[in-house]
Each structure stands twice: as structure tokens, then as C-alpha cells.
Design a protein around this motif. Structure first.
Motif, PDB file in Angstrom:
ATOM      1  N   UNK A 170       0.880  -1.026  -0.064  1.00 28.38           N
ATOM      2  CA  UNK A 170      -0.047  -0.162   0.115  1.00 28.38           C
ATOM      3  C   UNK A 170       0.817   1.395  -0.083  1.00 28.38           C
ATOM      4  N   UNK A 171       2.007   1.161   0.521  1.00 28.53           N
ATOM      5  CA  UNK A 171       3.088   2.255   0.487  1.00 28.53           C
ATOM      6  C   UNK A 171       3.360   2.508  -0.985  1.00 28.53           C
ATOM      7  N   UNK A 172       3.684   1.689  -1.771  1.00 28.97           N
ATOM      8  CA  UNK A 172       3.961   1.716  -3.215  1.00 28.97           C
ATOM      9  C   UNK A 172       2.689   2.268  -3.819  1.00 28.97           C
ATOM     10  N   UNK A 173       1.572   1.850  -3.659  1.00 27.63           N
ATOM     11  CA  UNK A 173       0.386   2.288  -4.381  1.00 27.63           C
ATOM     12  C   UNK A 173      -0.015   3.777  -4.078  1.00 27.63           C
ATOM     13  N   UNK A 216       9.853   5.064   5.190  1.00 29.64           N
ATOM     14  CA  UNK A 216      10.330   3.753   4.886  1.00 29.64           C
ATOM     15  C   UNK A 216       8.792   3.060   4.887  1.00 29.64           C
ATOM     16  N   UNK A 217       8.942   1.995   4.056  1.00 26.40           N
ATOM     17  CA  UNK A 217       7.859   1.053   3.661  1.00 26.40           C
ATOM     18  C   UNK A 217       7.327   0.370   5.136  1.00 26.40           C
ATOM     19  N   UNK A 218       8.491  -0.120   5.782  1.00 20.34           N
ATOM     20  CA  UNK A 218       8.021  -1.000   6.993  1.00 20.34           C
ATOM     21  C   UNK A 218       7.449  -0.336   8.151  1.00 20.34           C
ATOM     22  N   UNK A 219       7.991   0.998   8.398  1.00 15.54           N
ATOM     23  CA  UNK A 219       7.300   1.957   9.233  1.00 15.54           C
ATOM     24  C   UNK A 219       5.953   2.100   8.950  1.00 15.54           C
ATOM     25  N   UNK A 220       5.803   2.590   7.512  1.00 18.07           N
ATOM     26  CA  UNK A 220       4.418   2.692   7.247  1.00 18.07           C
ATOM     27  C   UNK A 220       3.511   1.916   7.358  1.00 18.07           C
ATOM     28  N   UNK A 258       3.749  -0.718   9.633  1.00 16.60           N
ATOM     29  CA  UNK A 258       3.404  -1.069  11.098  1.00 16.60           C
ATOM     30  C   UNK A 258       2.527  -0.004  11.597  1.00 16.60           C
ATOM     31  N   UNK A 259       2.456   1.525  11.060  1.00 16.97           N
ATOM     32  CA  UNK A 259       1.763   2.504  11.351  1.00 16.97           C
ATOM     33  C   UNK A 259       0.414   2.174  11.062  1.00 16.97           C
ATOM     34  N   UNK A 260      -0.012   1.807  10.028  1.00 20.32           N
ATOM     35  CA  UNK A 260      -1.275   1.444   9.264  1.00 20.32           C
ATOM     36  C   UNK A 260      -2.054  -0.029   9.904  1.00 20.32           C
ATOM     37  N   UNK A 261      -0.876  -0.924   9.967  1.00 22.54           N
ATOM     38  CA  UNK A 261      -1.602  -2.120  10.415  1.00 22.54           C
ATOM     39  C   UNK A 261      -1.050  -2.901  11.428  1.00 22.54           C
ATOM     40  N   UNK A 262      -0.289  -2.138  12.045  1.00 20.77           N
ATOM     41  CA  UNK A 262       0.231  -2.777  13.380  1.00 20.77           C
ATOM     42  C   UNK A 262      -0.812  -2.814  14.517  1.00 20.77           C
ATOM     43  N   UNK A 263      -0.458  -3.464  15.509  1.00 21.85           N
ATOM     44  CA  UNK A 263      -1.593  -3.438  17.046  1.00 21.85           C
ATOM     45  C   UNK A 263      -1.546  -2.157  17.408  1.00 21.85           C
TER      46      UNK A 263
END
Length: 325
Positions: A277-280, A314-318, A320-325
């Protein structure tokens, strides 16, 4: 913006002669549409909306016709098309296509409530459930959002503008396209791609209809979700971004997380869709850049700022921010 056509009573009577909709009683131009000409018409058999496509080919309008008929078969809340005497849904008048739609009562809300925003998110998710893997006839006549199309349109913009600034912006644009990660396995379908308030109707506080599929196209299924989320603080906008320093923290994923969570209540995202989703979302920014390619100096402009902030996050932080617990 396309030039609007001033349709006369004589024109509309001639068009209505191709339908079983009665005689024209009155008509009134609708002003909210910015590209095509829309007119509310009242006949002896009811109220309808006439749409005259100022800037679309017949193939593009047939794509829209096929899509809307598919959605109506699935009971999706959008205005249906009226069939003409020949059994078709799209006509030609003075070398431009037109269609007549059902009239849906409701209001356009510039400031929907939180509940109404959630209703929109639900209907967007339901749209993607219906159109997953669906590719209407005449899809080739639409701008189907992809990396290749973005590159093609950017080159066309540079040729049209013909400035050094545009050429330098294209170099940056190409570099950003090159680092997008959009696997071929990402689900595709038809997205609406334009959730401006004028395209959404509410009645008595409830979602009534999604209008205007003029920008709909076959693309990554998460493209509509990407256009709904905003990972930036509300005050960071196209007309205020220059008030911030490049290293200011303007990212706030709370609202984006809420939108993604609400969407997932109705359509579960695959892990790949979540990861990319980061890339889209970045692709959606790059398309915005195309629409406003002449705006801003290549060294620092709104879309470049947004992309820069996301790259630093970055993609990973994005994710985590959107889909992390």
C-alpha cells in the motif's frame, strides 16, 4: 477544464426522441461537475440526469456504461443508465457521446461526519469486492493507472510544457517510479479514483449513492484505499506545504490507520496488499504530480516533499503504522 456545451430545449427534445421517457417539461444545468456537461431534465415520466461527455471517446464512455450496468446487477448504490429505443445506453449528439442516468435524491456534503465518512469507506470496500478481477469491455480506452501510464503521461506533459524545469522534474519522476515495488500478483480491479464531495450523495444522514465514474479505471485494487488515507498532518496541504521546513515532522499515521482499519472490516487485505500500500500510495502522489506538472520548482515542490517524507519513513514503518497492533 473542458469547455461546456450550452444545450438548447430543441437539442434535448431531439435527444429524448430516442428514449421512452416522455416529453420534456423542463431542464436545469448542474454546476458541480468540472469536466463534463450535466443537466437535470424533467419529463412527463420523471426526473433524470443527462450527461454530455465533452472530453471522452465513445470507447471510454462504453467502458463506464459496462461498469455501471455490472454494479447495478450487484445492487451497488449508484445511478443506473436508461436504455434508449435501440436497446443501447450511450448515444452520440454532435459527434460527442452522451448518456441518461437515473436521478438520485440527496445532498453533497463538504464536511461529512465521522459516521458518514465510515459509510463512504464501507461503500468503497464493497466496490472493490464487486470489481475484484473485473475488467469491463473497452478497458483499453481508459487511463488505467500503472507505472507505464504514469511514465507515458509525464513524458507527454514535458513535451507540452517544454521547459528545463519540466525536464528536470521528469528525471526525479523517473527515479521515483523506478523504486516502486508493485508485484504483478497484486490484485487488480476497477477503482473509482475520485471521491470529491460532489461525487457522493447522502440523504437523511445516510450514504445514498456514488456518482461520476468518469475517472474509474482498471488498476491496483488498493488504489481507492490509497486515495482515502492521508498519512500527513491536516495542515500540510498543497497550498501550505511551503510553510514547513523539509525536516519538519509532518507525518501522522493515526488517521490513515483508522481508515485502513475501517476498510478492512468489509474487505480483508492480503499481506501483499498491506505491504505494498506504501507503493500504491506513492503512485497516487506521482499521478497527482502529472496533473500539476507545471506547478512548482523542481528543487522543492509539494509532491516531491510528500514523496521525500515517505521515503524517509520507509515501507516497514508505514506498514507498522497502518496495520500494526
Amino acid at each position: 477544464m473542458a469547455a461546456k456545451t450550452m444545450l438548447s430545449e430543441h437539442d434535448l427534445r431531439a435527444i429524448l426522441a430516442n428514449y421512452h421517457l416522455g416529453e420534456l417539461v423542463s431542464f436545469k444545468p448542474l454546476t458541480l461537475g468540472t469536466v463534463q456537461t450535466n443537466c437535470r431534465i424533467t419529463t412527463t415520466k420523471g426526473v433524470f440526469v443527462f450527461r454530455y461527455y465533452e472530453s471522452r471517446s465513445i470507447g471510454s464512455v462504453l467502458f463506464e456504461s459496462n461498469l455501471i450496468r455490472h454494479l447495478k446487477r450487484k445492487n451497488y448504490p449508484c445511478p443506473g443508465l436508461l436504455k434508449n429505443r435501440g436497446g443501447g445506453y450511450v448515444g452520440i449528439f454532435n459527434e460527442k457521446p452522451y448518456a441518461i442516468f437515473e436521478f438520485v435524491e440527496g445532498q453533497h456534503l463538504e464536511r461529512p461526519t465521522e459516521i458518514q465518512q465510515k459509510q463512504l469507506i464501507q461503500k468503497v470496500a464493497e466496490l472493490q469486492i464487486i470489481t475484484k478481477g473485473y475488467k469491463p469491455r473497452k478497458t483499453e480506452y481508459r487511463w488505467n493507472y500503472s507505472v507505464d501510464l504514469a511514465r507515458e503521461l509525464a513524458h507527454e506533459a514535458v513535451s507540452r510544457i517544454g521547459s528545463v524545469n519540466a525536464e528536470e522534474k521528469l528525471k526525479w519522476f523517473e527515479d521515483e517510479l523506478a523504486i516502486l515495488q508493485l508485484p504483478r500478483t497484486l490484485p487488480k480491479g476497477v477503482c473509482h479514483c475520485d471521491f470529491h464531495f460532489s461525487n457522493i450523495l447522502f440523504k437523511n444522514g445516510e450514504f445514498q449513492a456514488l456518482l461520476d465514474f468518469d475517472d474509474a479505471n482498471y488498476t491496483f485494487l488498493t488504489y481507492d484505499l490509497a486515495t482515502l488515507i492521508n498519512p500527513f498532518i491536516p495542515s500540510f496541504e498543497w497550498n501550505t506545504w511551503h510553510q514547513f521546513k523539509p525536516d519538519d515532522n509532518v507525518i501522522d499515521l493515526y488517521s490513515a490507520h483508522s481508515v485502513a482499519s475501517e476498510y478492512a472490516h468489509y474487505r480483508a487485505l492480503s499481506n501483499s496488499e498491506k505491504r505494498h500500500l506504501f507503493d500504491v500510495y506513492k503512485l497516487s502522489i506521482l499521478f497527482d504530480c502529472i496533473w500539476y506538472f507545471e506547478r512548482g520548482d523542481v528543487r522543492d515542490f509539494y509532491e516531491r516533499r510528500k514523496i521525500g517524507h515517505l521515503n524517509r519513513l520507509g515501507r516497514d514503518a508505514f506498514y507498522d503504522g497502518l496495520f500494526g497492533e
